[in-house]
Design a protein around this motif. Structure first.
Motif, mmCIF file in Angstrom:
data_model
loop_
_atom_site.group_PDB
_atom_site.id
_atom_site.type_symbol
_atom_site.label_atom_id
_atom_site.label_comp_id
_atom_site.label_asym_id
_atom_site.label_seq_id
_atom_site.Cartn_x
_atom_site.Cartn_y
_atom_site.Cartn_z
ATOM 1 N N ARG A 137 0.831 -1.212 0.000
ATOM 2 C CA ARG A 137 0.000 0.000 0.000
ATOM 3 C C ARG A 137 0.851 1.242 0.000
ATOM 4 N NH1 ARG A 137 -5.755 -0.365 2.598
ATOM 5 N NH2 ARG A 137 -6.340 -2.293 1.563
ATOM 6 N N LEU A 138 1.859 1.198 0.879
ATOM 7 C CA LEU A 138 2.762 2.342 0.937
ATOM 8 C C LEU A 138 3.439 2.569 -0.406
ATOM 9 C CD1 LEU A 138 4.496 1.878 4.373
ATOM 10 C CD2 LEU A 138 3.001 3.748 3.668
ATOM 11 N N ARG A 139 3.564 1.489 -1.148
ATOM 12 C CA ARG A 139 4.310 1.590 -2.398
ATOM 13 C C ARG A 139 3.477 2.153 -3.542
ATOM 14 N NH1 ARG A 139 7.992 -3.794 -2.284
ATOM 15 N NH2 ARG A 139 9.804 -2.801 -1.376
ATOM 16 N N LYS A 140 2.186 2.282 -3.323
ATOM 17 C CA LYS A 140 1.325 2.759 -4.404
ATOM 18 C C LYS A 140 1.813 4.102 -4.928
ATOM 19 C CE LYS A 140 -3.151 0.736 -4.654
ATOM 20 N NZ LYS A 140 -4.294 0.515 -3.792
ATOM 21 N N ARG A 141 2.116 4.998 -3.970
ATOM 22 C CA ARG A 141 2.592 6.326 -4.331
ATOM 23 C C ARG A 141 3.926 6.214 -5.088
ATOM 24 N NH1 ARG A 141 1.947 11.280 -6.026
ATOM 25 N NH2 ARG A 141 3.640 12.612 -5.386
ATOM 26 N N LEU A 142 4.712 5.232 -4.667
ATOM 27 C CA LEU A 142 5.987 5.015 -5.342
ATOM 28 C C LEU A 142 5.783 4.746 -6.824
ATOM 29 C CD1 LEU A 142 8.185 2.762 -3.020
ATOM 30 C CD2 LEU A 142 8.517 5.141 -3.627
ATOM 31 N N LEU A 143 4.743 3.995 -7.122
ATOM 32 C CA LEU A 143 4.479 3.640 -8.511
ATOM 33 C C LEU A 143 4.119 4.863 -9.328
ATOM 34 C CD1 LEU A 143 2.487 0.368 -7.990
ATOM 35 C CD2 LEU A 143 4.887 0.710 -8.483
ATOM 36 N N VAL A 144 3.260 5.693 -8.738
ATOM 37 C CA VAL A 144 2.884 6.928 -9.433
ATOM 38 C C VAL A 144 4.132 7.738 -9.738
ATOM 39 C CG1 VAL A 144 1.600 9.073 -9.214
ATOM 40 C CG2 VAL A 144 0.661 6.958 -8.271
ATOM 41 N N LEU A 145 4.988 7.808 -8.692
ATOM 42 C CA LEU A 145 6.203 8.604 -8.870
ATOM 43 C C LEU A 145 7.094 8.017 -9.947
ATOM 44 C CD1 LEU A 145 7.117 9.392 -5.182
ATOM 45 C CD2 LEU A 145 6.391 11.005 -6.923
ATOM 46 N N SER A 146 7.218 6.707 -9.963
ATOM 47 C CA SER A 146 8.159 6.149 -10.923
ATOM 48 C C SER A 146 7.608 6.294 -12.344
ATOM 49 C CB SER A 146 8.504 4.705 -10.582
ATOM 50 O OG SER A 146 7.575 3.847 -11.135
ATOM 51 N N ARG A 147 6.289 6.304 -12.478
ATOM 52 C CA ARG A 147 5.709 6.567 -13.798
ATOM 53 C C ARG A 147 6.034 7.993 -14.238
ATOM 54 N NH1 ARG A 147 0.490 5.188 -16.414
ATOM 55 N NH2 ARG A 147 0.161 3.704 -14.763
ATOM 56 N N GLU A 148 5.874 8.919 -13.291
ATOM 57 C CA GLU A 148 6.184 10.319 -13.598
ATOM 58 C C GLU A 148 7.648 10.481 -13.975
ATOM 59 O OE1 GLU A 148 5.265 13.543 -10.879
ATOM 60 O OE2 GLU A 148 3.339 12.572 -10.514
ATOM 61 N N ARG A 149 8.481 9.764 -13.207
ATOM 62 C CA ARG A 149 9.908 9.859 -13.460
ATOM 63 C C ARG A 149 10.218 9.435 -14.893
ATOM 64 N NH1 ARG A 149 13.746 5.837 -10.327
ATOM 65 N NH2 ARG A 149 12.672 4.434 -11.731
ATOM 66 N N GLN A 150 9.603 8.360 -15.304
ATOM 67 C CA GLN A 150 9.865 7.867 -16.648
ATOM 68 C C GLN A 150 9.415 8.864 -17.719
ATOM 69 O OE1 GLN A 150 8.079 4.117 -17.365
ATOM 70 N NE2 GLN A 150 9.181 3.804 -19.272
ATOM 71 N N LEU A 151 8.219 9.427 -17.501
ATOM 72 C CA LEU A 151 7.690 10.370 -18.488
ATOM 73 C C LEU A 151 8.550 11.624 -18.570
ATOM 74 C CD1 LEU A 151 3.854 10.139 -17.929
ATOM 75 C CD2 LEU A 151 5.185 9.320 -19.869
ATOM 76 N N THR A 152 8.951 12.145 -17.400
ATOM 77 C CA THR A 152 9.756 13.368 -17.438
ATOM 78 C C THR A 152 11.111 13.094 -18.058
ATOM 79 O OG1 THR A 152 10.319 12.899 -15.155
ATOM 80 C CG2 THR A 152 8.704 14.630 -15.518
ATOM 81 N N ALA A 153 11.690 11.936 -17.750
ATOM 82 C CA ALA A 153 13.000 11.626 -18.327
ATOM 83 C C ALA A 153 12.895 11.500 -19.836
ATOM 84 C CB ALA A 153 13.551 10.337 -17.727
ATOM 85 N N ARG A 154 11.822 10.888 -20.307
ATOM 86 C CA ARG A 154 11.650 10.735 -21.746
ATOM 87 C C ARG A 154 11.471 12.106 -22.399
ATOM 88 N NH1 ARG A 154 6.539 7.596 -23.326
ATOM 89 N NH2 ARG A 154 7.541 5.876 -22.263
ATOM 90 N N ALA A 155 10.673 12.953 -21.756
ATOM 91 C CA ALA A 155 10.454 14.289 -22.298
ATOM 92 C C ALA A 155 11.763 15.071 -22.334
ATOM 93 C CB ALA A 155 9.423 15.039 -21.461
ATOM 94 N N LEU A 156 12.600 14.833 -21.321
ATOM 95 C CA LEU A 156 13.894 15.513 -21.296
ATOM 96 C C LEU A 156 14.716 15.108 -22.516
ATOM 97 C CD1 LEU A 156 15.919 17.253 -19.579
ATOM 98 C CD2 LEU A 156 16.866 15.081 -18.834
ATOM 99 N N ALA A 157 14.750 13.803 -22.797
ATOM 100 C CA ALA A 157 15.493 13.335 -23.968
ATOM 101 C C ALA A 157 14.971 14.027 -25.222
ATOM 102 C CB ALA A 157 15.376 11.825 -24.096
ATOM 103 N N GLY A 158 13.650 14.121 -25.341
ATOM 104 C CA GLY A 158 13.057 14.770 -26.510
ATOM 105 C C GLY A 158 13.450 16.231 -26.590
ATOM 106 N N ARG A 159 13.436 16.908 -25.458
ATOM 107 C CA ARG A 159 13.756 18.335 -25.409
ATOM 108 C C ARG A 159 15.203 18.584 -25.817
ATOM 109 N NH1 ARG A 159 12.658 22.616 -26.558
ATOM 110 N NH2 ARG A 159 13.192 24.115 -24.996
#
Lengths: 903, 150
Positions: free
Chosen positions: A208-230
């Motif tokens: 349960r505690l890890r649920k937030r972790l998952l959201v964060l790691s999804r965000e991390r992936q998206l921002t990192a990908r966007a950074l590569a694009g930028r």
């Protein structure tokens, strides 16, 4: 309608849907492999259990002697009666064997897991790439290349590791944990229940505690990908950034992005370590409960002490697998997110069906007949009709000009005719074949499209041209025994991962499609087409500047040497033999740099880089041994003094520097500083790097060009002497780093032109360079070497996106690429817009002549160019406004006439 | 011949004789040394002028094209400055220059030439003197021609 195609035996572009969920993907493609590992896992557990159980026997029976009540007692072991000591030895050896067996089983399991993971990763990457190839063109306007590459390359990388673990790890760890649990419960029910409760908390609360972790790691992936694009955007738009001084805006933008990534990762760490802390706490609080509750039970006499110790010992084995299971679960969620993210990006609803790109052996192509366009309509992303109900019909071999203002739908119509985009409605028929349904094997052969800008791959000119002939392997590659086995293995692996089994080493160039028999003829044909598009001279020039590989062409060296001799004779007969200062081993060449004079050869590779010769240790040794070091140093000092004195006050970029190209304006302060130190300390005392900087200046001196009066006869003689020393003492490992000048030999490191000149064009002679290059060209024609030089020019590497060529030349190469495959219909869309009007006209005439009797559709940028075409289509607001012969339309008061007047 | 000698030579050229030694040196350093063979045309009337030349050695024939063929108007030799009109007049070459012996020159680019004039009032004064002298000589020639034709 025709449409019966024979399919090549192949693998890899079969129907390959991406599974929606990761486990779906894993089970679908690796079920068999996973199941194969299961028996190994079970076997390893049995062995593990035995290896745990055996010590008990060793200690109790053999060491403590429980099994040997008398001195002469024996025990049976594997059918033998053994006394106590041999029995101990036998059990110990058995224990060792179990350990080795267990290790071996683990090794096998890990290897198989690794293989399986890599195969699945390969399959996934291939499937993703396959999807990219099947995306409709419109989609490429919305995606960033760098993001695509990151997804295929980096984001799926962890999947490979996980897939190996996906099913085996929970099986393995779960089995281990269950065994330990069973053991505890078996010893004492209450203690068992305590252990179970703690594990239960771990298993329920932590995720349960890890649920937030998952959201964060999804965000991390998206921002990192966007950074590569930028970042890729900034690279592509570098010129704009400089032109508009927006670098600081870009800095701020990237900084903000990095800040966001930082915040996400920061929170991620905080949560991660909190979870870790809880985990550790729970696993260590259990022994506390065991001591208190278990102790109480022992005191009140409901549990014996031996059982308590056994329970605590067993519990030691429990947290590790549970923790690892939780880790595995964490990894699973992480990887599933990655997988879903990637798959979401790639599952475009409009991806073309795989059959459309299936490699076909010899599809029936539409030969002559008619081009029939019936009410085609194309909607753009926003639903607007960019092409609106266009219908027309004419002979397939007609030459058609499409005229229209920008955004009139002319280009879109061209792309529809080239089947680059699929019409929303309507049909296009080519010689009785429905183009909208034809596979790419047909359209890619029957149609050709050249747009502006055309893309060139970072390969040679030739490879870029024959690119259009590589539809399928036409002749298998021949392999010898060992390589053959290697190839078979690769083939088998490719098949197992669902990859293409077509051989990249096979002959892919379809010579027949170009109407030629082989490589030689193909080169000749390319040369013809280069002449058609007015590019032959450029390629010829590139050939002259290129270094030719004599291994590919045995007579080349001979013929170039003949040209060398011929040039010398020609110069002599014209009385201008002193316009080229030939290389003479016994003479200093006053039109070459000092560095060239010392080397007396062409560097191969970086060792003797002429720009940085002083950096080479052997060169420095030669300078020291021949006493030239001091002389070059002093000379460099004088050069630096002169340069600083003369040029210090000039504004940056002043053209006076052009004459002294070896020293750059921005280097002057550095040399000023060196001079100052040399003035204070003397030349001997300044640092080695500073001395080398001065010597570098001397190396770049061209005696006759720079006229500094520093290189006199004595100096020349010493350099010539050092040149001999250099060659005589050249260490074995540097032999290949230089090819010496030799009047009798072809120098394969030097350009063709340098080989023919075998010397330097003198600097002070008016018009010398122009006249001598013209003479070289004449000579090449006389000796019949032109085709050869063009062929060498075809090896020229065009650079990334063709950047090493002028834009117009890139377009011309793209045109040759389209012409070489002899399509039934060639569509040219603004492809020559970058050329000046005269060249446009020449190119147009050339291609019209080349395409005589074959279909040509040309979106012309100037309406008057349409005069040379048989049929003119005028597009307006996506509709066909007018169709007819130029002569009729030009003065009928209609749209074409208006366009002509406006131009 | 090295640069030091070229500097000596430049001092002999009227227009550059009064400028600072450092500028003379820069002029030589930045100029290009060019040789012409006998018969080689240096520039044609009507060409765009991008440089002036100082003759170091040899003879150059100056001619103007006329409908009835070129008319030789002058021969120039050592230390003469050649082709400068097109530079400060921003007009095409007014005459054709052809080497009639082997010729050695210093080629001074338009930018370099203008820089020297701009930064050296003395050189500008010398230039005016030269132009004034040429104007006087042209005027007297014209006067003589006119009075002769009467």
């Amino acid at each position: 309608m025709k449409g019966d195609f024979s399919l090549i035996q192949y693998n890899g572009t079969g129907d390959f849907p991406l599974e929606r969920s990761l486990f779906g993907f894993i089970i679908r493609y690796s079920k068999r492999d996973q199941l194969l590992i299961v028996p190994l896992v079970v076997a390893s557990m049995v062995v593990y259990y035995l290896s745990l159980d055996l010590p008990k026997t060793i200690i109790n029976q053999a060491i403590q002697g429980v099994g040997f009540p008398h001195d002469d007692s024996v025990r049976r072991f594997l059918g033998m009666d053994l006394e106590r000591l041999p029995y101990l030895l036998a059990l110990s050896v058995l224990f060792l064997a179990l350990i080795v067996l267990n290790g071996w089983l683990k090794f096998q399991i890990n290897t198989m897991k690794g293989w399986m993971g890599e195969r699945m990763l390969r399959r996934l990457r291939y499937a993703l790439f396959d999807h990219i190839l099947r995306f409709p063109l419109a989609r490429f306007r919305r995606v960033k290349a760098a993001e695509m590459a990151t997804m295929v390359k980096d984001e799926v990388e962890p999947l490979g590791g996980f897939i190996g673990e996906a099913l085996i790890t929970p099986l393995f760890l779960g089995g281990q944990a269950l065994t330990a649990m069973f053991f505890i419960v078996y010893q004492q029910v209450w203690l068992g229940l305590i252990a179970l409760a703690v594990v239960g908390v771990q298993a329920v609360v932590i995720p349960r505690l890890r649920k937030r972790l998952l959201v964060l790691s999804r965000e991390r992936q998206l921002t990192a990908r966007a950074l590569a694009g930028r970042i890729a955007e900034c690279v592509d738009g570098a010129a704009e950034i400089h032109a508009h001084d927006t670098s600081n805006w870009e800095r701020a933008e990237i900084s903000a992005r990095l800040g966001r990534i930082f915040r996400i990762r920061f929170e991620l760490y905080q949560r991660k370590f909190l979870v870790k802390f809880l985990n550790n706490f729970l696993s260590q609080v259990t022994p506390f409960l065991f001591y208190t509750v278990g102790g109480y039970l022992v005191i009140v006499g409901r549990l014996d002490i031996g059982a308590l110790v056994a329970v605590i010992a067993a519990y030691k084995d429990l947290p590790t697998p549970v923790k690892e299971l939780i880790d595995w679960d964490q990894q699973r969620l992480d990887v599933e997110i990655k997988y879903n993210q990637v798959v979401e990006q790639f599952s475009a609803e409009e991806t073309a069906p795989a059959e459309l790109q299936a490699p076909l052996e010899a599809p029936e192509l539409p030969r002559d007949g008619r081009l029939k366009v019936s009410a085609i309509t194309l909607h753009d992303d926003a639903g607007a009709r960019v092409v609106d109900g266009v219908s027309f019909e004419c002979a397939l071999k007609e030459h058609i000009a499409i005229v229209g203002r920008p955004a009139s739908g002319a280009s879109e119509l061209a792309q529809l005719l080239a089947r680059l985009v699929m019409p929303t409605n309507g049909s296009i028929e080519l010689g009785g074949m429905d183009l909208t349904r034809a596979p790419e094997a047909v359209t890619g052969r029957a149609l050709a499209y050249v747009g502006a800008p055309a893309y060139l791959f970072p390969l040679s000119v030739r490879e870029n041209i024959v690119y259009s002939l590589k539809h399928r392997p036409v002749r298998p590659a021949q392999y010898e025994d060992e390589v053959r086995r290697q190839r078979d293995f690769e083939l088998q692996e490719a098949a197992r991962s669902g990859n293409s089994t077509l051989d990249v080493n096979a002959e892919w160039i379809d010579y027949a499609a170009a109407g030629v028999a082989g490589r030689e003829e193909l080169d000749a044909r390319i040369a013809e087409l280069l002449a058609v598009v007015d590019l032959e001279e450029t390629i010829f020039e590139l050939g002259l500047r290129g270094a030719a590989d004599t291994r590919k062409n045995s007579t080349l060296a001979e013929r170039v040497l003949a040209a060398r001799t011929r040039l010398r004779e020609r110069l002599a007969s014209l009385g201008i033999q002193d316009w080229v200062e030939r290389f003479d081993p016994n003479k200093y060449n006053r039109n070459a740099t000092l560095a060239e004079n010392l080397l007396f050869g062409t560097p191969v590779g970086r060792a003797f880089d002429i720009e940085d010769l002083a950096a080479n240790a052997y060169v420095r040794r030669v300078l020291h041994d021949t006493g030239l070091y001091e002389l070059l140093l002093r000379t460099g000092h004088k050069v630096a003094q002169t340069m600083v004195e003369l040029f210090s006050d000039l504004p940056p970029g002043h053209e006076f520097f052009a004459q002294y190209s070896f020293i750059r304006q921005e280097d002057l302060p550095q040399y000023k500083a060196i001079l100052q130190r040399a003035g204070e300390l003397g030349l001997k005392e300044i640092e080695e790097a500073e001395r080398l900087a001065l010597i570098s200046l001397t190396f770049k001196l061209i005696a006759d060009r720079h006229r500094l009066g520093l290189i006199d006869e004595g100096f020349e003689a010493r350099v010539v002497e050092a040149r001999r020393y250099f060659a005589a003492h050249l260490p074995e490992e540097l032999r290949r780093a230089i090819e010496f000048f030799d009047a009798q030999r072809y120098n394969s490191a030097a350009s063709l032109q340098d080989n023919i000149l075998f010397g330097k064009i003198v600097t002070g002679q008016a018009e010398a360079a122009t006249r001598i290059t013209a003479l070289v060209r004449e000579l090449m024609d006389e000796l019949g070497l032109r085709p050869l030089v063009v062929r060498i020019g075809l090896d020229y590497q065009v650079g990334v996106g063709g950047a090493r060529l002028a834009i117009a030349d890139r377009q011309k190469i793209a045109l040759v690429r389209a012409l070489i495959k002899r399509p039934e219909l060639l569509v040219v869309d603004h492809a020559v817009a970058g050329l000046d009007p005269a060249s446009q006209q020449r190119l147009l005439e050339g291609i019209l002549a080349e395409r005589k009797g074959r279909g040509l559709v040309w979106v012309v940028q100037r309406p008057d160019l349409a005069e040379r075409f048989g049929v003119v289509l005028v597009m307006e607001h996506g509709k066909l406004a007018e169709k007819g012969a130029f002569a009729q339309l030009k003065s009928n008061g209609g749209p074409l006439q208006k366009l002509l007047l406006a131009a | 011949m090295s640069l030091e000698q070229e500097v000596e030579l430049i001092r002999q050229v009227q227009i550059f004789s009064k400028i600072q030694p450092a500028m003379q040196k820069l002029l030589c350093f930045s100029a290009e040394r060019l040789k012409y063979d006998a018969g080689q045309v240096m520039f044609n009337a009507g060409d765009v002028g991008e440089a002036a030349y100082i003759i170091i050695d040899g003879t150059v024939e100056i001619s103007v094209p006329t409908p009835s063929g070129p008319i030789v108007i002058n021969n120039m030799g050592k230390n003469d400055l050649l082709g400068e009109i097109a530079i400060y007049g921003e007009v095409p070459r007014t005459a054709t220059a052809k080497a009639i012996t082997k010729v050695e020159t210093l080629k001074i680019s338009k930018e370099l030439f203008m820089k020297v004039i701009r930064e050296n009032p003395d050189a500008a004064v010398e230039l005016i003197k030269i132009l004034a002298a040429r104007l006087a000589s042209t005027t007297s020639q014209l006067t003589r021609t006119r009075s002769g034709s009467r």
